[in-house]
Design a protein around this motif. Structure first.
Motif, PDB file in Angstrom:
ATOM      1  N   ILE A   1       3.988   1.522  -1.097  1.00  0.00           N
ATOM      2  CA  ILE A   1       4.663   1.646  -2.400  1.00  0.00           C
ATOM      3  C   ILE A   1       3.702   2.263  -3.417  1.00  0.00           C
ATOM      4  CG2 ILE A   1       5.561   0.320  -4.366  1.00  0.00           C
ATOM      5  CD1 ILE A   1       6.685  -1.672  -2.227  1.00  0.00           C
ATOM      6  N   LEU A   2       2.469   1.764  -3.422  1.00  0.00           N
ATOM      7  CA  LEU A   2       1.488   2.259  -4.388  1.00  0.00           C
ATOM      8  C   LEU A   2       1.100   3.715  -4.108  1.00  0.00           C
ATOM      9  CD1 LEU A   2      -0.804  -0.893  -4.746  1.00  0.00           C
ATOM     10  CD2 LEU A   2       1.053  -0.155  -6.208  1.00  0.00           C
ATOM     11  N   LEU A   3       1.262   4.128  -2.844  1.00  0.00           N
ATOM     12  CA  LEU A   3       0.956   5.520  -2.502  1.00  0.00           C
ATOM     13  C   LEU A   3       2.185   6.417  -2.611  1.00  0.00           C
ATOM     14  CD1 LEU A   3      -1.446   4.997   0.549  1.00  0.00           C
ATOM     15  CD2 LEU A   3      -2.064   5.588  -1.786  1.00  0.00           C
ATOM     16  N   GLY A   4       3.354   5.826  -2.984  1.00  0.00           N
ATOM     17  CA  GLY A   4       4.538   6.633  -3.261  1.00  0.00           C
ATOM     18  C   GLY A   4       5.568   6.722  -2.159  1.00  0.00           C
ATOM     19  N   ASN A   5       5.744   5.638  -1.365  1.00  0.00           N
ATOM     20  CA  ASN A   5       6.795   5.642  -0.334  1.00  0.00           C
ATOM     21  C   ASN A   5       8.163   5.845  -0.980  1.00  0.00           C
ATOM     22  OD1 ASN A   5       8.972   4.289   1.359  1.00  0.00           O
ATOM     23  ND2 ASN A   5       7.258   4.221   2.776  1.00  0.00           N
TER      24      ASN A   5
ATOM     25  N   VAL B   1       0.848  -1.195   0.000  1.00  0.00           N
ATOM     26  CA  VAL B   1       0.000   0.000   0.000  1.00  0.00           C
ATOM     27  C   VAL B   1       0.884   1.247   0.000  1.00  0.00           C
ATOM     28  CG1 VAL B   1      -1.635   1.346   1.394  1.00  0.00           C
ATOM     29  CG2 VAL B   1      -2.000  -1.099   1.101  1.00  0.00           C
TER      30      VAL B   1
END
Lengths: 236, 195
Positions: free
Chosen positions: B85-89, B83
């Motif tokens: 990664i998909l939100l841009g971590n 989640v």
């Protein structure tokens, strides 16, 4: 350049590349990897400059903090982390130690950013389900949560407001709105699973988006870590 | 031990809880960045995020308590990482390794009781194991060998205190309250979870 790489192959390549980077201790390798990450980003059509700048600020702070720590609080063991050539630099061993640490964190983050910003969420989940054997339920649950993030944020704000209108003070990391949110998430998970299953969701679902592994994907997955290893242990 | 396979509801709960903790953690990230910036001129910036590490470990403990099935801790942490990664971590794919290690830490504590005890003793043990494992991993990633041992010790102690407070105490306390509120439908009574 990196947009068309299969997301699972990209994950493997970046993960192994990061581990390979962790085994090297030279700022020149870190710099080369950072530049490679930058190359991935500028050649990608998915990179959003505004978002990149937003991420760059905390990254710069973290990188700078590691520089100062490595410089001011260098260990005796730091000499093992620098090459013999570095010791002769007039700037001093501690300065090079700081440079090594800060550039290391920066390189890790550049690999991470180049992965995160150039990977489509739908393609990543589809690829993980098809190539990495991730359970269908897990993949769709993650996609559901990602798509509901904005709504969950709004609900969290409303939970805080609901407490404040009742004159209950809410601190930034208060557990009261968190408690409300967890009750809501239990309810949401029950209702969402019922809704999805009543629509026929199952492990046998056929996905419209089909991800393929091609030769270039395999080359990327093996080539990136190999490149970093060669750079770290042979060339530098 | 509940050996039933994880259901769609379980996966959804894990992913949704991951987002909620992600929102809370984002607040902590802002505070951590400010603290890091303030401590950087002193050379202590690496300690900036350490007081908030425990929040990140909490998601796995909460879902393990709620669902009470093996591997929930690991799956939650991996789902949380995906989640993020998909939100841009900013650290991208490498957070998958961190998440897996943190999940294993929580999992080991509950596995030691065969997933039958959900007491403060077990949550504190989970906090300690997770801290030790994550410390080894971040030590490799950030090359702690290149830092003064006192800084490294401070990193470990602050992280441990954060984990004991947020993961060992706050997360367990929240779960007990949820149990008392009657929203959990696992196969144990609330009284079984109290020491």
């Amino acid at each position: 350049m990196i947009d068309t790489i299969n997301p699972t192959a990209k994950t493997v390549g970046i993960l192994l590349g990061s581990i390979a980077l962790g085994l090297t201790f030279d700022w020149r390798v870190n710099l080369a990897v950072s530049l490679l990450g930058l190359l991935f980003l500028i050649t990608s059509s998915r990179t959003e400059p505004a978002r990149l700048l937003k991420v760059a600020l905390p990254l710069a702070v973290i990188s700078l903090s590691y520089f100062f720590t490595g410089w001011l609080f260098s260990s005796e063991g730091a000499q093992f982390a620098t090459s013999a050539g570095d010791l002769t630099l007039p700037t001093g061993r501690d300065l090079v130690n700081g440079l090594n640490l800060s550039s290391r964190i920066f390189a890790f983050a550049m690999l991470g950013i180049s992965y995160g910003m150039t990977t489509d969420s739908g393609e990543l989940i589809a690829s993980l389900i098809q190539q990495a054997r991730m359970p269908m339920k897990m993949g769709y649950a993650i996609l559901t949560a990602v798509n509901l993030t904005a709504l969950i944020k709004t609900e969290h704000e409303q939970s805080r407001l609901a407490l404040q209108v009742r004159n209950i003070p809410v601190k930034p990391l208060d557990s009261k709105p968190l408690f409300t949110m967890m009750i809501r998430m239990v309810r949401w998970s029950e209702r969402l699973s019922l809704a999805m299953e009543s629509k026929g969701f199952s492990e046998n679902r056929v996905m419209q988006l089909q991800m393929q592994v091609r030769t270039k994907d395999v080359l990327f997955a093996g080539g990136l870590p190999a490149f970093i290893m060669v750079l770290g242990f042979v060339l530098i | 031990m509940n050996r039933k396979p994880l259901s769609l509801r379980d996966y959804l709960l894990m992913s949704l809880i991951a987002v909620v903790f992600g929102i809370v953690f984002l607040t902590a990230v802002y505070a951590g960045t400010a603290l890091t910036a303030a401590l950087t001129p002193l050379g202590l910036g690496v300690l900036g995020y350490e007081p908030f590490y425990g929040i990140w470990y909490s998601a796995a403990l909460v879902t393990t308590y709620m669902i009470r099935k093996p591997v929930v801790g690991i799956v939650t942490e991996v789902a949380t990482a995906l989640v993020q990664i998909l939100l841009g971590n900013m650290f991208g794919a490498i957070v998958l390794i961190s998440a897996f290690i943190q999940g294993v830490g929580v999992e080991l504590a509950f596995a030691a009781t065969k997933y039958e005890q959900y007491t403060y003793k077990v949550s504190m043990l989970a906090a300690v194991i997770t801290t030790v494992l994550s410390f080894i991993w971040t030590g490799f990633r950030s090359n702690y060998l290149a830092m003064d041992w006192r800084i490294v010790l401070a990193i470990f102690v602050i992280r441990l205190l954060s984990a004991l407070f947020f993961t060992g105490f706050v997360a367990k306390w929240l779960c007990d309250k949820l149990d008392e509120a009657g929203v959990l439908n696992h196969n144990l009574k609330a009284s079984d979870a109290v020491e």
